[in-house]
Design a protein around this motif. Structure first.
Motif, mmCIF file in Angstrom:
data_model
loop_
_atom_site.group_PDB
_atom_site.id
_atom_site.type_symbol
_atom_site.label_atom_id
_atom_site.label_comp_id
_atom_site.label_asym_id
_atom_site.label_seq_id
_atom_site.Cartn_x
_atom_site.Cartn_y
_atom_site.Cartn_z
ATOM 1 N N VAL A 56 0.841 -1.207 0.000
ATOM 2 C CA VAL A 56 0.000 0.000 0.000
ATOM 3 C C VAL A 56 0.873 1.253 0.000
ATOM 4 N N VAL A 95 0.905 4.179 -2.919
ATOM 5 C CA VAL A 95 0.659 5.582 -2.585
ATOM 6 C C VAL A 95 1.863 6.445 -2.962
ATOM 7 N N ASN A 96 3.057 5.985 -2.640
ATOM 8 C CA ASN A 96 4.261 6.748 -2.970
ATOM 9 C C ASN A 96 4.452 6.864 -4.475
#
Length: 176
Positions: free
Chosen positions: A108, A112-113
């Motif tokens: 996750v 996101v990064n």
């Protein structure tokens, strides 16, 4: 003399029962397709290896595009990867997180990064996000090596692990 003959016969029968004289049963990689759960594990791990190794080598190639000395950037990159792998080595052995949830959290965070890196929503310099992404990918790589050895049965653990490595190298070839 009769006692030695009887003991000799008992030893031979015990050896036969332990299959020392019998040829061991041949187990191959194709047997993984007989079990739905193992086939699911092979698919999921192959997908994770494809994505993580491909993204890791893509970020490694992108390192030369950052401003600054390539040697200093490589040193910083290796230091961050070492620290993140060291931290994850403790996280995967805790009772409240464990291997499965550590891998999910890392996946996750990587997604996101990557979204922040590609869209540049945050006013953070791209090099910091790139270093953070490589640290997360290195941590996930370490974690998946440990986790993959425990998922597959012993009889074809090496074959499944080698297949995952092959898929990962294909990911590195295709995604870079």
């Amino acid at each position: 003399s009769n006692l030695n003959i009887i003991n000799n016969q008992i030893d031979k029968s015990m050896l036969r029962e332990n299959k020392v004289f019998n040829k061991p049963k041949q187990i191959n990689m194709l047997q993984i397709f007989l079990y739905r759960s193992q086939l699911k594990n092979l698919f999921i791990f192959s997908l994770v290896w494809f994505a993580t190794i491909g993204a890791f080598f893509s970020n490694t190639i992108n390192l030369k595009n950052l401003s600054g000395s390539i040697f200093i950037l490589s040193y910083i990159d290796a230091s961050i990867q070492f620290a993140s792998t060291f931290i994850v080595s403790f996280m995967i052995n805790t009772h409240f997180l464990g291997r499965k949830y550590t891998n999910i959290i890392l996946c996750v965070l990587i997604v996101v990064n990557t979204i922040f890196t590609v869209t540049q929503i945050l006013p953070i310099e791209l090099s910091y996000l790139s270093f953070f992404n490589k640290a997360l990918l290195a941590s996930l790589s370490f974690s998946k090596y440990v986790h993959a050895t425990e998922v597959y049965p012993t009889s074809y653990k090496n074959s499944a692990f080698a297949f995952n490595c092959l898929v990962g190298k294909l990911g590195a070839t295709i995604l870079t």
